[in-house]
Every structure is written in structure tokens, then in C-alpha cells.
Design an enzyme around this catalytic site. Structure first.
Site, PDB file in Angstrom:
ATOM      1  N   PHE A 249       0.874  -1.181   0.000  1.00 25.69           N
ATOM      2  CA  PHE A 249       0.000   0.000   0.000  1.00 25.69           C
ATOM      3  C   PHE A 249       0.907   1.225   0.000  1.00 25.69           C
ATOM      4  O   PHE A 249       1.641   1.454   0.970  1.00 25.69           O
ATOM      5  CB  PHE A 249      -0.847  -0.063   1.276  1.00 25.69           C
ATOM      6  CG  PHE A 249      -1.741   1.113   1.548  1.00 25.69           C
ATOM      7  CD1 PHE A 249      -2.997   1.194   0.962  1.00 25.69           C
ATOM      8  CD2 PHE A 249      -1.352   2.118   2.427  1.00 25.69           C
ATOM      9  CE1 PHE A 249      -3.842   2.259   1.249  1.00 25.69           C
ATOM     10  CE2 PHE A 249      -2.187   3.186   2.726  1.00 25.69           C
ATOM     11  CZ  PHE A 249      -3.443   3.245   2.127  1.00 25.69           C
TER      12      PHE A 249
ATOM     13  N   LEU B 185       1.234   4.900   0.146  1.00 23.98           N
ATOM     14  CA  LEU B 185       0.764   6.252   0.401  1.00 23.98           C
ATOM     15  C   LEU B 185       1.960   7.153   0.751  1.00 23.98           C
ATOM     16  O   LEU B 185       2.137   8.223   0.189  1.00 23.98           O
ATOM     17  CB  LEU B 185      -0.257   6.235   1.541  1.00 23.98           C
ATOM     18  CG  LEU B 185      -1.008   7.532   1.821  1.00 23.98           C
ATOM     19  CD1 LEU B 185      -1.784   7.991   0.600  1.00 23.98           C
ATOM     20  CD2 LEU B 185      -1.967   7.360   2.997  1.00 23.98           C
ATOM     21  N   THR B 186       2.801   6.671   1.659  1.00 25.59           N
ATOM     22  CA  THR B 186       3.857   7.529   2.207  1.00 25.59           C
ATOM     23  C   THR B 186       4.985   7.777   1.202  1.00 25.59           C
ATOM     24  O   THR B 186       5.433   6.866   0.519  1.00 25.59           O
ATOM     25  CB  THR B 186       4.424   6.890   3.491  1.00 25.59           C
ATOM     26  OG1 THR B 186       3.333   6.632   4.380  1.00 25.59           O
ATOM     27  CG2 THR B 186       5.426   7.808   4.169  1.00 25.59           C
TER      28      THR B 186
ATOM     29  N   ALA C 100       5.603  13.326   1.904  1.00 24.75           N
ATOM     30  CA  ALA C 100       4.167  13.151   2.182  1.00 24.75           C
ATOM     31  C   ALA C 100       3.990  12.048   3.218  1.00 24.75           C
ATOM     32  O   ALA C 100       3.895  10.870   2.884  1.00 24.75           O
ATOM     33  CB  ALA C 100       3.413  12.803   0.896  1.00 24.75           C
TER      34      ALA C 100
ATOM     35  N   ARG D 116      10.881 -14.679  40.040  1.00 21.29           N
ATOM     36  CA  ARG D 116      12.043 -13.906  40.506  1.00 21.29           C
ATOM     37  C   ARG D 116      11.933 -13.668  42.016  1.00 21.29           C
ATOM     38  O   ARG D 116      10.935 -13.099  42.498  1.00 21.29           O
ATOM     39  CB  ARG D 116      12.093 -12.561  39.757  1.00 21.29           C
ATOM     40  CG  ARG D 116      13.117 -11.583  40.269  1.00 21.29           C
ATOM     41  CD  ARG D 116      14.533 -11.997  39.950  1.00 21.29           C
ATOM     42  NE  ARG D 116      15.480 -10.945  40.313  1.00 21.29           N
ATOM     43  CZ  ARG D 116      16.784 -11.158  40.423  1.00 21.29           C
ATOM     44  NH1 ARG D 116      17.302 -12.369  40.183  1.00 21.29           N
ATOM     45  NH2 ARG D 116      17.583 -10.166  40.746  1.00 21.29           N
TER      46      ARG D 116
ATOM     47  N   GLN E 126      10.141  -3.035  33.258  1.00 22.00           N
ATOM     48  CA  GLN E 126      10.549  -2.589  34.600  1.00 22.00           C
ATOM     49  C   GLN E 126      10.498  -3.753  35.596  1.00 22.00           C
ATOM     50  O   GLN E 126      11.387  -3.917  36.428  1.00 22.00           O
ATOM     51  CB  GLN E 126       9.612  -1.449  35.052  1.00 22.00           C
ATOM     52  CG  GLN E 126      10.038  -0.746  36.313  1.00 22.00           C
ATOM     53  CD  GLN E 126      11.305   0.092  36.122  1.00 22.00           C
ATOM     54  OE1 GLN E 126      11.698   0.389  35.004  1.00 22.00           O
ATOM     55  NE2 GLN E 126      11.952   0.414  37.228  1.00 22.00           N
ATOM     56  N   ILE E 127       9.460  -4.577  35.469  1.00 23.68           N
ATOM     57  CA  ILE E 127       9.329  -5.733  36.360  1.00 23.68           C
ATOM     58  C   ILE E 127      10.466  -6.734  36.108  1.00 23.68           C
ATOM     59  O   ILE E 127      10.931  -7.410  37.024  1.00 23.68           O
ATOM     60  CB  ILE E 127       7.928  -6.378  36.180  1.00 23.68           C
ATOM     61  CG1 ILE E 127       6.893  -5.487  36.890  1.00 23.68           C
ATOM     62  CG2 ILE E 127       7.884  -7.813  36.708  1.00 23.68           C
ATOM     63  CD1 ILE E 127       5.456  -5.937  36.745  1.00 23.68           C
TER      64      ILE E 127
ATOM     65  N   GLY F 165      13.465  -5.938  35.451  1.00 24.16           N
ATOM     66  CA  GLY F 165      14.753  -5.386  35.888  1.00 24.16           C
ATOM     67  C   GLY F 165      15.790  -5.488  34.768  1.00 24.16           C
ATOM     68  O   GLY F 165      15.440  -5.442  33.579  1.00 24.16           O
TER      69      GLY F 165
ATOM     70  N   GLU G 204       0.311   4.345  10.161  1.00 23.87           N
ATOM     71  CA  GLU G 204      -1.124   4.458   9.827  1.00 23.87           C
ATOM     72  C   GLU G 204      -1.827   5.546  10.631  1.00 23.87           C
ATOM     73  O   GLU G 204      -2.929   5.359  11.139  1.00 23.87           O
ATOM     74  CB  GLU G 204      -1.820   3.098   9.979  1.00 23.87           C
ATOM     75  CG  GLU G 204      -1.177   2.066   9.059  1.00 23.87           C
ATOM     76  CD  GLU G 204      -2.030   0.864   8.770  1.00 23.87           C
ATOM     77  OE1 GLU G 204      -3.261   0.991   8.769  1.00 23.87           O
ATOM     78  OE2 GLU G 204      -1.450  -0.205   8.554  1.00 23.87           O
TER      79      GLU G 204
HETATM   80  C1  LIG Z   1       7.861   0.126   9.706  1.00 21.54           C
HETATM   81  C2  LIG Z   1       6.951   1.067   8.969  1.00 21.54           C
HETATM   82  C3  LIG Z   1       6.026   0.558   8.071  1.00 21.54           C
HETATM   83  C4  LIG Z   1       5.203   1.423   7.324  1.00 21.54           C
HETATM   84  N1  LIG Z   1       4.360   0.901   6.383  1.00 21.54           N
HETATM   85  C5  LIG Z   1       3.709   1.748   5.532  1.00 21.54           C
HETATM   86  C6  LIG Z   1       2.965   1.245   4.417  1.00 21.54           C
HETATM   87  O1  LIG Z   1       2.846   0.020   4.225  1.00 21.54           O
HETATM   88  N2  LIG Z   1       2.398   2.134   3.561  1.00 21.54           N
HETATM   89  C7  LIG Z   1       2.506   3.487   3.736  1.00 21.54           C
HETATM   90  O2  LIG Z   1       1.976   4.230   2.903  1.00 21.54           O
HETATM   91  N3  LIG Z   1       3.188   4.004   4.792  1.00 21.54           N
HETATM   92  C8  LIG Z   1       3.811   3.164   5.681  1.00 21.54           C
HETATM   93  N4  LIG Z   1       4.532   3.683   6.749  1.00 21.54           N
HETATM   94  C9  LIG Z   1       4.617   5.125   6.924  1.00 21.54           C
HETATM   95  C10 LIG Z   1       3.765   5.634   8.086  1.00 21.54           C
HETATM   96  O3  LIG Z   1       2.404   5.474   7.826  1.00 21.54           O
HETATM   97  C11 LIG Z   1       4.176   7.106   8.326  1.00 21.54           C
HETATM   98  O4  LIG Z   1       5.436   7.051   8.946  1.00 21.54           O
HETATM   99  C12 LIG Z   1       3.172   7.872   9.160  1.00 21.54           C
HETATM  100  O5  LIG Z   1       2.013   8.107   8.415  1.00 21.54           O
HETATM  101  C13 LIG Z   1       3.716   9.227   9.652  1.00 21.54           C
HETATM  102  O6  LIG Z   1       4.356   9.953   8.652  1.00 21.54           O
HETATM  103  P1  LIG Z   1       5.846  10.504   8.907  1.00 21.54           P
HETATM  104  O7  LIG Z   1       6.642   9.406   9.486  1.00 21.54           O
HETATM  105  O8  LIG Z   1       6.327  11.093   7.633  1.00 21.54           O
HETATM  106  O9  LIG Z   1       5.719  11.613  10.006  1.00 21.54           O
HETATM  107  P2  LIG Z   1       5.403  13.184   9.798  1.00 21.54           P
HETATM  108  O10 LIG Z   1       4.111  13.342   9.094  1.00 21.54           O
HETATM  109  O11 LIG Z   1       6.591  13.856   9.245  1.00 21.54           O
HETATM  110  O12 LIG Z   1       5.172  13.649  11.299  1.00 21.54           O
HETATM  111  C14 LIG Z   1       6.259  13.953  12.185  1.00 21.54           C
HETATM  112  C15 LIG Z   1       5.670  14.395  13.520  1.00 21.54           C
HETATM  113  O13 LIG Z   1       4.883  15.581  13.331  1.00 21.54           O
HETATM  114  C16 LIG Z   1       3.555  15.370  13.795  1.00 21.54           C
HETATM  115  N5  LIG Z   1       2.601  16.058  12.920  1.00 21.54           N
HETATM  116  C17 LIG Z   1       2.574  16.091  11.556  1.00 21.54           C
HETATM  117  N6  LIG Z   1       1.534  16.805  11.127  1.00 21.54           N
HETATM  118  C18 LIG Z   1       0.868  17.228  12.220  1.00 21.54           C
HETATM  119  C19 LIG Z   1      -0.306  18.016  12.434  1.00 21.54           C
HETATM  120  N7  LIG Z   1      -1.034  18.503  11.433  1.00 21.54           N
HETATM  121  N8  LIG Z   1      -0.690  18.261  13.709  1.00 21.54           N
HETATM  122  C20 LIG Z   1       0.018  17.759  14.754  1.00 21.54           C
HETATM  123  N9  LIG Z   1       1.141  17.004  14.615  1.00 21.54           N
HETATM  124  C21 LIG Z   1       1.552  16.752  13.364  1.00 21.54           C
HETATM  125  C22 LIG Z   1       3.345  13.863  13.732  1.00 21.54           C
HETATM  126  O14 LIG Z   1       2.313  13.443  14.592  1.00 21.54           O
HETATM  127  C23 LIG Z   1       4.722  13.357  14.139  1.00 21.54           C
HETATM  128  O15 LIG Z   1       4.842  13.360  15.517  1.00 21.54           O
HETATM  129  C24 LIG Z   1       5.306   2.825   7.530  1.00 21.54           C
HETATM  130  C25 LIG Z   1       6.210   3.330   8.479  1.00 21.54           C
HETATM  131  C26 LIG Z   1       7.036   2.477   9.184  1.00 21.54           C
HETATM  132  C27 LIG Z   1       8.025   3.052  10.149  1.00 21.54           C
END
Ligand SMILES: Cc1cc2nc3c(=O)[nH]c(=O)nc-3n(C[C@H](O)[C@H](O)[C@H](O)COP(=O)(O)OP(=O)(O)OC[C@H]3O[C@@H](n4cnc5c(N)ncnc54)[C@H](O)[C@@H]3O)c2cc1C
Length: 383
Positions: free
Chosen positions: A123, A125-126, A130, A271, A339-340, A342, A366
Site C-alpha cells: 500500500f 501512500l507515504t 508526504a 524472581r 521494569q518488572i 529489571g 497508519e
Molecule cells: C515500519 C513502517 C512501516 C510502514 N508501512 C507503511 C505502508 O505500508 N504504507 C505506507 O503508505 N506508509 C507506511 N509507513 C509510513 C507511516 O504510515 C508514516 O510514517 C506515518 O504516516 C507518519 O508519517 P511521517 O513518518 O512522515 O511523520 P510526519 O508526518 O513527518 O510527522 C512527524 C511528527 O509531526 C507530527 N505532525 C505532523 N503533522 C501534524 C499536524 N497537522 N498536527 C500535529 N502534529 C503533526 C506527527 O504526529 C509526528 O509526531 C510505515 C512506516 C514504518 C516506520
């Protein structure tokens, strides 16, 4: 027995628990330490029908309901987050959007491939620019001579880079809407296409035995019919898919918390300090009582969200709440369990060390906890 579960859910729980304890638990540490995606375990999960658990039987799935799927992910996560991630991503992010938005032809062609031919589907999206701001997609798909020509890439994608990955559903910019916003659409892209390449990301702190990768799309050409759903409805398709995906992350949080709690119970019973099991100290009893209460609440919230989905009622708000709550209690329970334990809990020979790392993704993937709070606020009309 949980009031929302029936005999078939309980039988499935037993089946998945037995598999996880017998076949995953003995290898989980080594796979984590060597950062290895196990094709062998993935094939076993295909054998058991876990990678198609709620896909209708006519397409090769087990045709079970959402609660069955969630119990499956929960039981896998109770033993190992990485295997739970493989199953969750394939079912809820790979198969679900095709089932929900695909044409009859897309469903008839793709689902037998994703289940019968054992090809994991990702999937996409990221992207690097973005993340939470998923409408800022930069991957572009241009329609020319009946084909989409796609350029761009995706990052942090589950089930995308191992040899078992068959392709990806991507969100791409297909036009400019004229109001300064991008027209976003969703396209199915098979890995076999020229210009499609992947890179494994293996330097993770968590889910080290799950396949996470980058995908590069360099002038990849696919037929116009690979459009999934309506052109311009990409964001709706991807975000509604995430409603279901959030149930999976919640199940991973619940299973992980359950596993961490059981490890704490066992260790606290054996323990001995000050000539007594450490479970006899009230400080530890209170920790264990709080863990059990949080897990009970998380389970009720998650199963209710699944029940709503199975009964065709809106479940987006409850899914967001369940994901938010279970991921946060997974952190708290894993932390208290460690923590439990240790110093013992900080050592790699103890599963709690892996659980403590694995829980950390759950508040990020997600939809981060911050974004989920925004989603829940909007469901309540708070703007
Ligand atoms: C192991 C792993 C597997 C993944 N699998 C998939 C996958 O299969 N498909 C896919 O598409 N993606 C996947 N992802 C990506 C994941 O969904 C994104 O990492 C997630 O959506 C957050 O985006 P970002 O990491 O770019 O954080 P950012 O959007 O850059 O956010 C950084 C920080 O800013 C905060 N922030 C951002 N905007 C706002 C706002 N408007 N208000 C308040 N706080 C905000 C966030 O909460 C976060 O704390 C995966 C990630 C990992 C680590």
C-alpha cells in the site's frame, strides 16, 4: 469468553496461538537479530489461510469476519510483531482496497494472484515529502495513449521489497484540480513492470523481521484499466482503507500488550528478592493490575469497532480511538513489563526487549497519535 466473540473466533484464536507458539516463537529472536524476513514463515501463514483470512472463499480466502481477522493479528502480535505486520498489511492494506474498490475484472485477476500465487501486495501512500500530509503526494501518473506513465516513489512500505512482494497500490497525482489542489488517484502497479525497483530498509529498531522497503517508479507504464476506483477519489480510497488498517494496528497493540503482560506475570512469579517472589510486593501487584485493566479496556474498544464494521455501521471514529488507545497502552504495558524484569529485561535473550522496541511503531504508523487525535476531534465536530 468475550461477549462479542463466538465459538469460531475462539477456535481460530486457539489455532493461531498454537501456530505462533510452536513455529514463530522459537525463531523470532534470531529473525529480529539478523533482520530477516522469513519466506518460510510467510508460506506457512499462507498455508493456514491467514493471508486472506477475511477474503471471500470464492477468491481463495477463508471468508471470515473482521473479528476473526483481528483475533488472528492479535495472536500473532502476542508472540511477534513482525509476523503480525506481514499478515496485517497484506489483508487490510493490500487486499482490502482491491476488494472494496476494484472492478470485477480487477478482483478476478488480482485476488487469485495475491492469495493463490502467494504474492504480497503493498500500500503506497507515504513518500519522503508526504507522511501525515498524505495529500502532498509527488508521484505523478500521466495518462497517454491508454496507459498511465508513472514517475516517483514511495518510502517505508510494508511487504514491498522481499521476493514475495507482487506489487503495490499507489496514490499518484493525475492532474491539477484547478483550485490549487492536486487531483489524486489510485493505480495498481505490478512489480514485473519495467522501471519498477525496490530497496529493502533493514536498519529499523522495530519489526526487524518484517519487509519494509522503498519503491522507485521510473516511467513505469501500466494500462489505463489499472486505475482503482474513480479518478480523482484517491485520497478517499486511501484514507478509508486506513480506517480498516487502524483496526490492525490496534490488534497489534493489544496482542503485544497481552504478550508483555504474560511475560511480566511469569517473571514476577519466579524472581525472588528479599526471600519472596517479586509479585508479592504491592508496587508490582499494582503495575500488573493496571496492565490487566488497560488490556481489558483496549480489547473492549477494539472488538466493538470490529463489531460495528461487521454490522456495516460507521466505524471510523471507533477505529481511530482503538488504534490510539491500544498503541499508547502497548507502550505503557511494555514499559512496565520491562521494569518488572529489571536488568534481565534489557537483555536480548528476553522477548520483552524486542516487544519494547516493536511497540514504538504503533504510535506512528497508519496515522500518528497526534493525527488520530485530530481525526477523533473532527468526528466530534471539534475544529
Ligand atoms: C515500519 C513502517 C512501516 C510502514 N508501512 C507503511 C505502508 O505500508 N504504507 C505506507 O503508505 N506508509 C507506511 N509507513 C509510513 C507511516 O504510515 C508514516 O510514517 C506515518 O504516516 C507518519 O508519517 P511521517 O513518518 O512522515 O511523520 P510526519 O508526518 O513527518 O510527522 C512527524 C511528527 O509531526 C507530527 N505532525 C505532523 N503533522 C501534524 C499536524 N497537522 N498536527 C500535529 N502534529 C503533526 C506527527 O504526529 C509526528 O509526531 C510505515 C512506516 C514504518 C516506520
Amino acid at each position: 469468553m468475550d461477549p462479542l466473540l463466538n465459538k469460531s473466533h475462539e477456535e481460530l484464536r486457539e489455532e493461531v496461538r498454537t501456530f505462533a507458539e510452536k513455529e514463530i516463537a522459537p525463531v523470532a529472536r534470531e529473525l529480529d537479530e539478523t533482520s530477516t524476513f522469513s519466506e518460510k514463515l510467510t508460506h506457512r501463514m499462507f498455508d493456514l489461510g491467514l493471508l486472506g483470512i477475511n477474503t471471500p472463499e470464492e477468491y481463495g480466502g477463508r471468508g471470515m469476519d473482521t473479528l476473526s481477522y483481528i483475533v488472528t493479528v492479535e495472536e500473532l502480535a502476542r508472540v511477534d510483531g513482525s509476523q503480525a505486520a506481514t499478515v496485517a498489511a497484506h489483508n487490510s492494506l493490500g487486499i482490502a482496497p482491491i476488494l472494496n474498490y476494484g472492478t470485477k475484472e480487477q478482483i478476478d485477476t488480482d485476488l487469485p494472484k495475491l492469495i493463490g500465487k502467494r504474492k504480497l501486495w503493498a500500500f503506497g501512500l507515504t513518500e519522503p515529502n508526504a507522511g501525515s500530509d498524505s495529500n502532498n503526494t509527488e508521484t505523478v501518473a500521466e495518462l497517454k495513449d491508454g496507459n498511465w506513465h508513472i514517475n516517483g516513489g514511495k518510502i517505508y512500505i510494508t511487504n514491498s521489497a522481499s521476493a514475495m512482494s507482487g506489487g503495490i497500490t499507489v496514490q499518484a497525482v493525475t492532474d491539477d484540480r484547478g483550485d490549487g489542489r492536486k487531483e489524486l488517484s489510485v493505480i495498481l502497479v505490478d512489480r514485473e513492470n519495467d522501471g519498477y525497483s525496490t530497496e529493502i530498509i533493514d536498519s529499523k529498531m522495530m519489526w526487524r523481521a518484517a519487509d519494509t522497503g522503498k519503491i522507485f517508479l521510473n516511467n513505469v507504464t501500466v494500462p489505463e484499466e489499472n486505475l482503482l476506483g474513480e479518478r480523482g477519489k484517491g485520497s478517499k480510497i486511501m484514507l478509508s482503507t486506513l480506517d480498516g488498517g487502524r483496526l490492525s494496528i490496534a490488534a497489534m497493540g493489544l496482542g503485544l500488550a497481552q504478550g508483555a503482560f504474560e511475560q511480566a506475570m511469569e517473571y514476577a512469579g519466579k524472581r525472588i528478592q528479599f526471600r519472596k517472589p517479586i509479585r508479592s510486593f504491592q508496587a508490582n501487584q499494582f503495575k500488573l493490575a493496571d496492565m490487566a485493566t488497560k488490556i481489558e479496556l483496549a480489547r473492549n474498544l477494539l472488538y466493538k469497532a470490529c463489531w460495528l464494521k461487521d454490522h456495516k455501521q460507521p466505524f471510523g471514529k471507533e477505529a481511530a480511538m482503538a488504534k490510539l488507545y491500544t498503541s499508547e497502552i502497548a507502550r505503557e504495558v511494555a514499559n512496565d513489563s520491562l521494569q518488572i524484569h529489571g536488568a534481565h529485561g534489557l537483555m536480548k535473550e528476553n522477548a520483552i526487549e524486542r516487544f519494547y522496541r516493536d511497540q514504538r511503531i504503533l504510535e506512528i504508523g497508519e496515522g500518528t497519535s497526534e493525527i488520530l487525535r485530530l481525526v477523533i476531534a473532527r468526528h466530534h465536530g471539534i475544529r
